[in-house]
Design a protein around this motif. Structure first.
Motif, PDB file in Angstrom:
ATOM      1  N   ALA A 100       0.837  -1.200   0.000  1.00 61.14           N
ATOM      2  CA  ALA A 100       0.000   0.000   0.000  1.00 61.14           C
ATOM      3  C   ALA A 100       0.875   1.255   0.000  1.00 61.14           C
ATOM      4  CB  ALA A 100      -0.935  -0.014   1.203  1.00 61.14           C
ATOM      5  N   HIS A 101       1.994   1.182   0.692  1.00 61.54           N
ATOM      6  CA  HIS A 101       2.924   2.320   0.728  1.00 61.54           C
ATOM      7  C   HIS A 101       3.453   2.635  -0.677  1.00 61.54           C
ATOM      8  CE1 HIS A 101       5.972   5.055   2.262  1.00 61.54           C
ATOM      9  NE2 HIS A 101       6.872   4.392   1.550  1.00 61.54           N
ATOM     10  N   GLU A 102       3.849   1.600  -1.408  1.00 58.64           N
ATOM     11  CA  GLU A 102       4.324   1.795  -2.782  1.00 58.64           C
ATOM     12  C   GLU A 102       3.240   2.417  -3.652  1.00 58.64           C
ATOM     13  OE1 GLU A 102       7.322  -1.699  -4.028  1.00 58.64           O
ATOM     14  OE2 GLU A 102       5.406  -2.410  -3.202  1.00 58.64           O
ATOM     15  N   LEU A 103       2.006   1.940  -3.490  1.00 54.75           N
ATOM     16  CA  LEU A 103       0.897   2.471  -4.284  1.00 54.75           C
ATOM     17  C   LEU A 103       0.653   3.942  -3.968  1.00 54.75           C
ATOM     18  CD1 LEU A 103      -1.583  -0.533  -4.008  1.00 54.75           C
ATOM     19  CD2 LEU A 103      -0.163   0.086  -5.985  1.00 54.75           C
ATOM     20  N   ALA A 104       0.692   4.288  -2.685  1.00 52.72           N
ATOM     21  CA  ALA A 104       0.474   5.681  -2.290  1.00 52.72           C
ATOM     22  C   ALA A 104       1.530   6.591  -2.908  1.00 52.72           C
ATOM     23  CB  ALA A 104       0.483   5.803  -0.768  1.00 52.72           C
ATOM     24  N   GLU A 105       2.782   6.139  -2.906  1.00 57.65           N
ATOM     25  CA  GLU A 105       3.859   6.934  -3.497  1.00 57.65           C
ATOM     26  C   GLU A 105       3.721   7.017  -5.011  1.00 57.65           C
ATOM     27  OE1 GLU A 105       7.710   5.526  -2.352  1.00 57.65           O
ATOM     28  OE2 GLU A 105       7.541   6.351  -0.334  1.00 57.65           O
ATOM     29  N   ARG A 106       3.489   5.892  -5.632  1.00 56.64           N
ATOM     30  CA  ARG A 106       3.422   5.824  -7.101  1.00 56.64           C
ATOM     31  C   ARG A 106       2.297   6.688  -7.661  1.00 56.64           C
ATOM     32  NH1 ARG A 106       4.690   5.299 -12.267  1.00 56.64           N
ATOM     33  NH2 ARG A 106       3.666   3.661 -13.384  1.00 56.64           N
ATOM     34  N   PHE A 107       1.121   6.622  -7.006  1.00 56.59           N
ATOM     35  CA  PHE A 107      -0.048   7.326  -7.516  1.00 56.59           C
ATOM     36  C   PHE A 107      -0.295   8.655  -6.811  1.00 56.59           C
ATOM     37  CE2 PHE A 107      -0.683   2.976  -8.854  1.00 56.59           C
ATOM     38  CZ  PHE A 107      -1.075   3.141 -10.166  1.00 56.59           C
ATOM     39  N   GLU A 108       0.609   9.017  -5.898  1.00 53.38           N
ATOM     40  CA  GLU A 108       0.502  10.266  -5.151  1.00 53.38           C
ATOM     41  C   GLU A 108      -0.892  10.413  -4.550  1.00 53.38           C
ATOM     42  OE1 GLU A 108       1.781  13.352  -7.836  1.00 53.38           O
ATOM     43  OE2 GLU A 108       3.854  12.671  -7.777  1.00 53.38           O
ATOM     44  N   MET A 109      -1.306   9.361  -3.854  1.00 55.55           N
ATOM     45  CA  MET A 109      -2.620   9.341  -3.206  1.00 55.55           C
ATOM     46  C   MET A 109      -2.426   9.238  -1.698  1.00 55.55           C
ATOM     47  SD  MET A 109      -4.739   6.567  -5.413  1.00 55.55           S
ATOM     48  CE  MET A 109      -5.807   7.045  -6.736  1.00 55.55           C
ATOM     49  N   ASP A 110      -3.391   9.756  -0.979  1.00 60.88           N
ATOM     50  CA  ASP A 110      -3.398   9.641   0.469  1.00 60.88           C
ATOM     51  C   ASP A 110      -3.527   8.168   0.856  1.00 60.88           C
ATOM     52  OD1 ASP A 110      -5.293   9.697   3.147  1.00 60.88           O
ATOM     53  OD2 ASP A 110      -3.773  11.282   3.094  1.00 60.88           O
ATOM     54  N   LYS A 111      -2.849   7.784   1.916  1.00 58.23           N
ATOM     55  CA  LYS A 111      -2.885   6.382   2.362  1.00 58.23           C
ATOM     56  C   LYS A 111      -4.299   5.909   2.681  1.00 58.23           C
ATOM     57  CE  LYS A 111       1.835   6.329   3.982  1.00 58.23           C
ATOM     58  NZ  LYS A 111       2.740   6.226   5.120  1.00 58.23           N
ATOM     59  N   SER A 112      -5.155   6.808   3.161  1.00 61.89           N
ATOM     60  CA  SER A 112      -6.528   6.404   3.471  1.00 61.89           C
ATOM     61  C   SER A 112      -7.301   6.048   2.200  1.00 61.89           C
ATOM     62  CB  SER A 112      -7.258   7.504   4.251  1.00 61.89           C
ATOM     63  OG  SER A 112      -7.404   8.669   3.458  1.00 61.89           O
ATOM     64  N   VAL A 113      -7.031   6.763   1.106  1.00 67.74           N
ATOM     65  CA  VAL A 113      -7.673   6.462  -0.179  1.00 67.74           C
ATOM     66  C   VAL A 113      -7.190   5.095  -0.671  1.00 67.74           C
ATOM     67  CG1 VAL A 113      -7.892   7.167  -2.596  1.00 67.74           C
ATOM     68  CG2 VAL A 113      -7.969   8.893  -0.781  1.00 67.74           C
ATOM     69  N   ILE A 114      -5.890   4.875  -0.582  1.00 65.38           N
ATOM     70  CA  ILE A 114      -5.319   3.585  -0.990  1.00 65.38           C
ATOM     71  C   ILE A 114      -5.927   2.469  -0.149  1.00 65.38           C
ATOM     72  CG2 ILE A 114      -3.215   2.184  -1.040  1.00 65.38           C
ATOM     73  CD1 ILE A 114      -3.254   4.276  -3.260  1.00 65.38           C
ATOM     74  N   SER A 115      -6.020   2.695   1.140  1.00 61.09           N
ATOM     75  CA  SER A 115      -6.575   1.679   2.045  1.00 61.09           C
ATOM     76  C   SER A 115      -8.002   1.306   1.646  1.00 61.09           C
ATOM     77  CB  SER A 115      -6.538   2.198   3.480  1.00 61.09           C
ATOM     78  OG  SER A 115      -7.066   1.249   4.353  1.00 61.09           O
ATOM     79  N   ARG A 116      -8.841   2.295   1.357  1.00 64.39           N
ATOM     80  CA  ARG A 116     -10.226   2.012   0.939  1.00 64.39           C
ATOM     81  C   ARG A 116     -10.269   1.247  -0.380  1.00 64.39           C
ATOM     82  NH1 ARG A 116     -10.931   7.179   2.990  1.00 64.39           N
ATOM     83  NH2 ARG A 116     -10.831   8.152   0.942  1.00 64.39           N
ATOM     84  N   GLN A 117      -9.427   1.654  -1.330  1.00 65.54           N
ATOM     85  CA  GLN A 117      -9.403   0.979  -2.627  1.00 65.54           C
ATOM     86  C   GLN A 117      -8.906  -0.459  -2.486  1.00 65.54           C
ATOM     87  OE1 GLN A 117     -10.596   1.964  -5.598  1.00 65.54           O
ATOM     88  NE2 GLN A 117     -11.323   3.821  -4.627  1.00 65.54           N
ATOM     89  N   VAL A 118      -7.870  -0.658  -1.676  1.00 69.50           N
ATOM     90  CA  VAL A 118      -7.339  -2.006  -1.444  1.00 69.50           C
ATOM     91  C   VAL A 118      -8.398  -2.887  -0.791  1.00 69.50           C
ATOM     92  CG1 VAL A 118      -5.677  -3.318  -0.032  1.00 69.50           C
ATOM     93  CG2 VAL A 118      -4.890  -1.381  -1.427  1.00 69.50           C
ATOM     94  N   ARG A 119      -9.103  -2.343   0.175  1.00 68.46           N
ATOM     95  CA  ARG A 119     -10.173  -3.103   0.845  1.00 68.46           C
ATOM     96  C   ARG A 119     -11.241  -3.514  -0.174  1.00 68.46           C
ATOM     97  NH1 ARG A 119     -10.279  -0.356   5.019  1.00 68.46           N
ATOM     98  NH2 ARG A 119     -11.673   1.313   4.360  1.00 68.46           N
ATOM     99  N   MET A 120     -11.613  -2.585  -1.058  1.00 73.68           N
ATOM    100  CA  MET A 120     -12.617  -2.908  -2.070  1.00 73.68           C
ATOM    101  C   MET A 120     -12.093  -3.981  -3.026  1.00 73.68           C
ATOM    102  SD  MET A 120     -14.718  -0.540  -4.736  1.00 73.68           S
ATOM    103  CE  MET A 120     -16.375  -0.708  -4.124  1.00 73.68           C
ATOM    104  N   LEU A 121     -10.836  -3.855  -3.448  1.00 70.47           N
ATOM    105  CA  LEU A 121     -10.250  -4.853  -4.343  1.00 70.47           C
ATOM    106  C   LEU A 121     -10.244  -6.234  -3.690  1.00 70.47           C
ATOM    107  CD1 LEU A 121      -7.279  -2.768  -5.806  1.00 70.47           C
ATOM    108  CD2 LEU A 121      -9.259  -3.616  -7.085  1.00 70.47           C
ATOM    109  N   GLU A 122      -9.962  -6.271  -2.403  1.00 70.55           N
ATOM    110  CA  GLU A 122      -9.998  -7.552  -1.675  1.00 70.55           C
ATOM    111  C   GLU A 122     -11.426  -8.098  -1.604  1.00 70.55           C
ATOM    112  OE1 GLU A 122      -6.545  -7.912   1.581  1.00 70.55           O
ATOM    113  OE2 GLU A 122      -7.817  -6.143   1.879  1.00 70.55           O
ATOM    114  N   GLU A 123     -12.380  -7.230  -1.289  1.00 72.29           N
ATOM    115  CA  GLU A 123     -13.780  -7.658  -1.185  1.00 72.29           C
ATOM    116  C   GLU A 123     -14.316  -8.168  -2.519  1.00 72.29           C
ATOM    117  OE1 GLU A 123     -15.843  -4.267   0.412  1.00 72.29           O
ATOM    118  OE2 GLU A 123     -14.916  -4.506   2.392  1.00 72.29           O
ATOM    119  N   LEU A 124     -13.833  -7.605  -3.622  1.00 73.76           N
ATOM    120  CA  LEU A 124     -14.256  -8.040  -4.951  1.00 73.76           C
ATOM    121  C   LEU A 124     -13.505  -9.287  -5.417  1.00 73.76           C
ATOM    122  CD1 LEU A 124     -14.545  -4.569  -6.753  1.00 73.76           C
ATOM    123  CD2 LEU A 124     -16.420  -6.028  -5.931  1.00 73.76           C
TER     124      LEU A 124
END
Length: 151
Positions: free
Chosen positions: A64-88
């Protein structure tokens, strides 16, 4: 009377204006393609999640840290997206072997299969579009996009 030297900057400005117009159209088309592609993977998949999923798939894994850096997104946004990807059922998460505090994210086999199909479709579309260009013209276009990506 306009000399060729005086006309050149105006011609360049016109050409650059055309380039900007076409880049804007490409960006708009890309956003549409991302939405369509995300929906093909799963109707509930958001564009942000789709971008993360494609990156994880191409990279093989990511944190998640790599994703936040790569996409310049807040960690909370990454966390929500990762959770959704897992749920799907599109990614799996496991502890990092080197640092148990981190989680390693990988695309599931079904996600990899779906993305392979999408990439094949996208490549086919691109081949159709550039079919009338020579290899040199394709290389020149690629050079322009590479230079633009470095700005």
């Amino acid at each position: 009377m306009v000399t060729s030297e005086a006309a050149a900057p105006a011609d360049v400005d016109t050409a650059l204006g055309d380039l900007q117009t076409h880049l804007n159209l490409i960006f708009a088309r890309t956003r549409t393609l991302w939405r369509e592609s995300a929906a093909r993977i799963d109707p509930e998949l958001q564009v942000g999640g789709y971008k993360l999923l494609t990156f994880i798939d191409r990279a093989g894994s990511a944190s998640a840290h790599e994703l936040a850096e790569r996409f310049e997104m807040d960690k909370s946004v990454i966390s929500r997206q990762v959770r959704m990807l897992e749920e799907l059922g599109l990614i799996e998460s496991r502890p990092d072997e080197r640092d148990g505090r981190l989680r390693v994210l990988t695309a599931t086999p079904s996600a990899c299969s779906a993305l392979t199909g999408l990439r094949s479709d996208h490549a086919s579309r691109l081949r159709t579009v550039v079919a009338e260009l020579t290899q040199d013209e394709i290389r020149a276009a690629s050079k322009v996009f590479r230079l633009l990506s470095e700005v």
